[in-house]
Scaffold this active site. Structure first.
Site, PDB file in Angstrom:
ATOM      1  N   GLU A  95       0.823  -1.209   0.000  1.00 59.33           N
ATOM      2  CA  GLU A  95       0.000   0.000   0.000  1.00 59.33           C
ATOM      3  C   GLU A  95       0.858   1.261   0.000  1.00 59.33           C
ATOM      4  OE1 GLU A  95      -4.224  -0.163   0.593  1.00 59.33           O
ATOM      5  OE2 GLU A  95      -2.879  -0.625  -1.058  1.00 59.33           O
ATOM      6  N   THR A 106      -6.280   7.858  -5.600  1.00 63.17           N
ATOM      7  CA  THR A 106      -6.256   7.873  -4.139  1.00 63.17           C
ATOM      8  C   THR A 106      -5.465   9.053  -3.591  1.00 63.17           C
ATOM      9  OG1 THR A 106      -6.463   5.468  -4.050  1.00 63.17           O
ATOM     10  CG2 THR A 106      -5.643   6.549  -2.079  1.00 63.17           C
TER      11      THR A 106
END
Length: 309
Positions: free
Chosen positions: A131, A184
């Site tokens: 991530e 994101t």
């Protein structure tokens, strides 16, 4: 075992009021990794499908690749090499934990081939490193539920403290992904850095209420608590037709509706499969009214996490 094929599920993060601390897994979509041992050290990414050529083949830039690399370093087995094929079964930038599912599938597959020296929960820090590569932050609200299944709470990041909670058996999720993309990093950059005390208190009440509602199988409490007064009002401006789609979901009987992760996908929770399917029709219909194509998924809360397929 010389080769393993692992499927890891998509996830809904934030779950309205729980920014960066709530997440749950769904049955589909998801990502698949095929990992094969090789005789020489190093990781080779031989193939990526379903990404339209957008994802890097370099290990240190790939979420699954870096997760496996960090895992091998941790267990002291950098002498072991792998060849990896990654098959993306969900759109990038969808708000469904695409990067998390890849990282989870990769590190879970590596642990299988190495004889499971670590427990499933112990794999979490390595998936989180994936991530970090994807969005610059090693958050766990996607990788946690994708790896562990079910509904998870990230109580703390330092030290990492993940709590798995039971959810009502008749709770179903509807996820609708419109054919638009939200990055994101962009979605995080527009967030306010300071939150008024009144909003913080209201959000804390919803977080506590949703947790209690899930544990008590109190659907009315779940519905009252699925409200985000901090993040949704800002991020929703990035999603065309947001208000109309949310209104359609609620009119069709959803307990609540909000943004999945950073969007553009929206999720709704409902009591019962029949209602969840009606909500899916209503939400896709609202997008279609604005000439936006979308795809819907209806699922219970996935309790399994990654599976060897």
């Amino acid at each position: 075992m010389e080769q393993v094929r692992v499927y890891a599920p998509a996830t809904v993060a934030n779950v309205a009021c729980g920014f960066d601390i709530f997440g749950f897994a769904v049955d589909r979509p998801g990502d698949e990794v095929v990992l094969t041992k090789k005789d020489t050290p190093g990781i080779i990414i031989s193939e990526i499908t379903g990404d339209e050529g957008r994802l890097p083949l370099e290990v240190h830039k790939n979420t699954a690749g870096i997760a496996i690399q960090k895992y091998l370093e941790h267990i002291g087995r950098t002498d072991q090499g792998f060849t990896m094929a990654l098959h993306k079964d969900m759109p990038l930038g969808s708000g469904l934990g695409s990067s998390a599912a890849s990282a989870v599938a990769g590190v879970f597959a590596a642990n299988e081939l190495m004889g499971k020296p670590l427990s499933q929960k112990e794999l979490l820090p390595f998936a989180m490193e994936g991530e970090r590569v994807a969005c610059g932050s090693a958050h766990a609200d996607n990788v946690g539920p994708s790896l562990l299944g079910g509904f998870v709470i990230i109580r703390s990041y330092n030290p990492l403290d993940i709590i798995e909670i039971k959810v009502p058996e008749d709770l179903f999720a509807t996820i609708v992904h419109p054919q638009v993309e939200v990055n994101t990093k962009d979605a995080r950059s527009i967030l306010e850095r300071e939150i008024p005390l009144s909003k913080t208190i209201e959000q804390m009440g919803n977080v506590a209420g949703l947790t209690a509602g899930l544990l008590l199988s109190d659907y009315e409490l779940i519905s009252r608590s699925l409200e985000d007064v901090i993040i949704e009002p800002i991020r929703s401006i990035l999603i065309p037709q947001f208000k109309e789609v949310k209104s359609a979901a609620m009119a069709a009987g959803a307990l609540g509706c909000s943004i999945s992760g950073s969007g553009p996908s929206l999720f709704a929770l409902s009591r019962g499969l029949e209602t969840a399917e009606k909500v899916a029709v209503a939400m896709t219909g609202a997008f279609k009214d604005a000439e936006i194509e979308s795809e819907a998924y209806v699922s219970g809360i996935n309790q399994r996490g990654p599976v060897v397929s």
